[in-house]
Design a protein around this motif. Structure first.
Motif, short mmCIF file in Angstrom:
data_model
loop_
_atom_site.label_atom_id
_atom_site.label_comp_id
_atom_site.label_asym_id
_atom_site.label_seq_id
_atom_site.Cartn_x
_atom_site.Cartn_y
_atom_site.Cartn_z
N ILE A 157 0.84 -1.19 0.00
CA ILE A 157 0.00 0.00 0.00
C ILE A 157 0.87 1.24 0.00
CG2 ILE A 157 -1.71 1.30 1.31
CD1 ILE A 157 -2.74 -1.35 2.40
N ASP A 158 0.62 2.13 -0.93
CA ASP A 158 1.37 3.39 -1.01
C ASP A 158 0.57 4.46 -0.26
OD1 ASP A 158 2.81 5.63 -1.59
OD2 ASP A 158 2.80 5.35 -3.76
N TYR A 159 1.06 4.84 0.92
CA TYR A 159 0.39 5.85 1.72
C TYR A 159 0.80 7.27 1.31
CZ TYR A 159 -1.17 2.14 4.85
OH TYR A 159 -1.77 1.02 5.38
N ASP A 160 1.72 7.39 0.37
CA ASP A 160 2.22 8.71 -0.04
C ASP A 160 1.54 9.25 -1.30
OD1 ASP A 160 4.30 8.71 2.02
OD2 ASP A 160 5.20 7.12 0.83
N TYR B 238 -6.25 4.99 6.78
CA TYR B 238 -5.36 5.99 6.21
C TYR B 238 -5.01 5.80 4.73
CZ TYR B 238 -4.56 7.29 11.08
OH TYR B 238 -4.72 7.70 12.38
N ALA B 239 -5.22 4.64 4.17
CA ALA B 239 -4.80 4.42 2.79
C ALA B 239 -5.63 5.24 1.81
CB ALA B 239 -4.90 2.94 2.44
N PRO B 240 -5.09 5.53 0.63
CA PRO B 240 -5.89 6.15 -0.42
C PRO B 240 -7.13 5.30 -0.72
CG PRO B 240 -3.57 6.23 -0.99
CD PRO B 240 -3.68 5.36 0.22
N LEU B 241 -8.14 5.92 -1.27
CA LEU B 241 -9.44 5.27 -1.39
C LEU B 241 -9.40 4.00 -2.24
CD1 LEU B 241 -12.35 5.48 -0.50
CD2 LEU B 241 -12.82 6.90 -2.51
N ALA C 186 -6.96 1.89 -2.67
CA ALA C 186 -6.33 0.81 -1.90
C ALA C 186 -7.27 0.31 -0.81
CB ALA C 186 -5.02 1.30 -1.30
N THR C 187 -8.00 1.22 -0.18
CA THR C 187 -8.97 0.83 0.85
C THR C 187 -10.06 -0.05 0.25
OG1 THR C 187 -8.59 2.90 2.04
CG2 THR C 187 -10.61 1.70 2.55
N ASP C 188 -10.60 0.35 -0.89
CA ASP C 188 -11.65 -0.43 -1.54
C ASP C 188 -11.14 -1.82 -1.92
OD1 ASP C 188 -13.40 1.67 -1.30
OD2 ASP C 188 -13.14 2.38 -3.36
N ALA C 189 -9.90 -1.89 -2.41
CA ALA C 189 -9.33 -3.18 -2.82
C ALA C 189 -9.14 -4.09 -1.62
CB ALA C 189 -8.00 -2.96 -3.53
N LEU D 153 7.04 7.71 17.76
CA LEU D 153 6.39 7.21 16.55
C LEU D 153 5.83 8.36 15.73
CD1 LEU D 153 4.57 4.19 18.20
CD2 LEU D 153 6.67 4.12 16.85
N LYS D 154 6.73 9.13 15.14
CA LYS D 154 6.30 10.32 14.40
C LYS D 154 6.32 10.13 12.89
CE LYS D 154 7.38 13.91 17.79
NZ LYS D 154 8.12 15.15 18.07
N ASP D 155 6.68 8.95 12.42
CA ASP D 155 6.80 8.78 10.97
C ASP D 155 6.08 7.53 10.49
OD1 ASP D 155 8.47 7.03 12.20
OD2 ASP D 155 10.24 7.46 10.99
N GLY D 156 4.97 7.20 11.13
CA GLY D 156 4.18 6.05 10.72
C GLY D 156 3.21 6.39 9.61
N ILE D 157 2.25 5.49 9.36
CA ILE D 157 1.35 5.70 8.23
C ILE D 157 0.43 6.89 8.44
CG2 ILE D 157 1.44 3.27 7.56
CD1 ILE D 157 -1.28 2.88 8.84
N ALA D 158 0.12 7.24 9.68
CA ALA D 158 -0.71 8.42 9.91
C ALA D 158 0.02 9.68 9.47
CB ALA D 158 -1.11 8.52 11.38
N SER D 159 1.30 9.76 9.83
CA SER D 159 2.10 10.93 9.42
C SER D 159 2.27 10.98 7.91
CB SER D 159 3.46 10.87 10.11
OG SER D 159 3.34 10.97 11.51
N ARG D 160 2.52 9.83 7.30
CA ARG D 160 2.67 9.80 5.84
C ARG D 160 1.37 10.23 5.15
NH1 ARG D 160 4.72 3.94 4.43
NH2 ARG D 160 4.43 4.74 2.31
N SER D 161 0.26 9.81 5.71
CA SER D 161 -1.03 10.17 5.12
C SER D 161 -1.32 11.66 5.28
CB SER D 161 -2.14 9.33 5.74
OG SER D 161 -1.90 7.95 5.51
N CYS D 162 -0.88 12.22 6.41
CA CYS D 162 -1.02 13.67 6.58
C CYS D 162 -0.23 14.41 5.51
CB CYS D 162 -0.55 14.08 7.98
SG CYS D 162 -1.73 13.70 9.29
#
Length: 322
Positions: free
Chosen positions: A40-43, A115-118, A120-123, A292-301
């Motif tokens: 999953i690409d969170y960026d 947090y994933a793009p839509l 990826a979430t749907d898949a 934990l400042k660089d997890g998927i939540a931060s990437r999604s922000c």
């Protein structure tokens, strides 16, 4: 509370850099980001808000690691009380050999659907629905079950949503604004409904009413005991694995509603231990946030063009120091 938990709580008041490094290592070892989430690409794509978006209650609640891990364990405890929901795990899961793997997969699903793009979430939701279609059988009493039964899907969802929200309230050091709990339940029911759940509670009162209705279906069985016994002995792939496990398991027990403590036959002594562990986890929770400042939540922000610090406070309120 075991002396080791006291030492961990005291560590939060000392030199933070070594403690932050240790906690970061602990989390990344137990829940490696490369496992599953590498697909999953969170960026990208930039600006994609996913299912909820940065203004949601869900992004804030699910960004708090101590609350989410303790909440996840509390949800798992509650889920063992429904014989048909447990039967599906019993018959179709390798939890006896790979309980850590099951916890990681659950963590991946919750994180990705948050947090994933839509696309990826749907898949991912479609993938889980395909798996559920093959999970069928009969419980110990002969009643049929199916993982895609809307009734069972609702049970699993409500136990998770309730526990995550309680974890946030207990360990985030952030006061939940008035109305935010109702917004949270109304938001996250989208995931349950996408999986096939029906009549999903959409407010805090709905959840309270739901738990009252479903209690006659629940039981603390020999299977429940076996799963919880395995959980109490799980070996996390980290240093001080027993300490980490005990802290979060006990702190998760502090999140359980009174009716669940009654069904589980938790003694007053066990409930006191849970409260002491909850205080220890609350004491070190800010160190988790700092580590934990660089997890998927931060990437999604970053994907949607906002600072990750946005998730540590509520609009119109002062920020919480990390």
């Amino acid at each position: 509370m075991p002396p080791s938990l006291h030492l961990l709580a005291r560590a939060a008041g000392g030199s933070l850099s070594p403690v932050r490094a240790a906690i970061r290592h602990w989390v990344l070892s137990a829940f490696p980001p490369s496992e599953g989430s590498s697909r999953i690409d969170y960026d990208q794509p930039l600006g994609d808000p996913g299912l909820f978006g940065p203004d949601s209650v869900t992004w804030r609640v699910h960004s708090d690691f101590p609350g989410m891990l303790s909440g996840g364990l509390a949800a798992l405890t509650l889920q063992t009380l429904h014989p048909l929901a447990l039967a599906g795990v019993w018959d179709h899961s390798n939890f006896r050999e790979d309980l850590i793997g099951r916890l990681r997969r659950t963590t991946l699903f919750v994180g990705a659907t948050t947090y994933a793009p839509l696309a990826a979430t749907d898949a991912l939701i479609a993938h889980v629905r395909r798996i559920h279609a093959y999970v069928k059988g009969h419980g110990e009493d002969g009643r049929p079950y199916a993982a895609d039964d809307p009734h069972l899907l609702t049970w699993v969802h409500v136990t998770e949503a309730y526990s995550f929200l309680q974890g946030y309230r207990r360990y985030s050091h952030v006061t939940l604004p008035v109305g935010a709990a109702d917004r949270y339940y109304n938001e996250v029911r989208r995931i349950a409904e996408a999986l096939g759940a029906r009549d999903v509670p959409a407010s805090e009162q709905d959840v309270t009413d739901y738990f009252k209705r479903i209690q006659p279906e629940l039981a603390f069985t020999d299977r429940s005991r076996e799963v919880l016994q395995l959980l109490s002995q799980v070996k996390l792939p980290v240093p001080a694995a027993g300490l980490s496990r005990d802290l979060f398991l006990l702190a998760s027990a502090a999140l359980l509603p009174d009716w669940a403590n009654h069904i589980l036959c938790h003694t007053p002594w066990q409930q006191r231990q849970a409260k002491l562990a909850a205080h220890a986890l609350w004491s070190i929770a800010p160190v988790f946030r700092a580590a934990l400042k660089d997890g998927i939540a931060s990437r999604s922000c970053r994907r949607v063009g906002i600072s990750a610090s946005t998730l540590t406070h509520w609009p119109g309120e002062a920020r919480v120091a990390s």
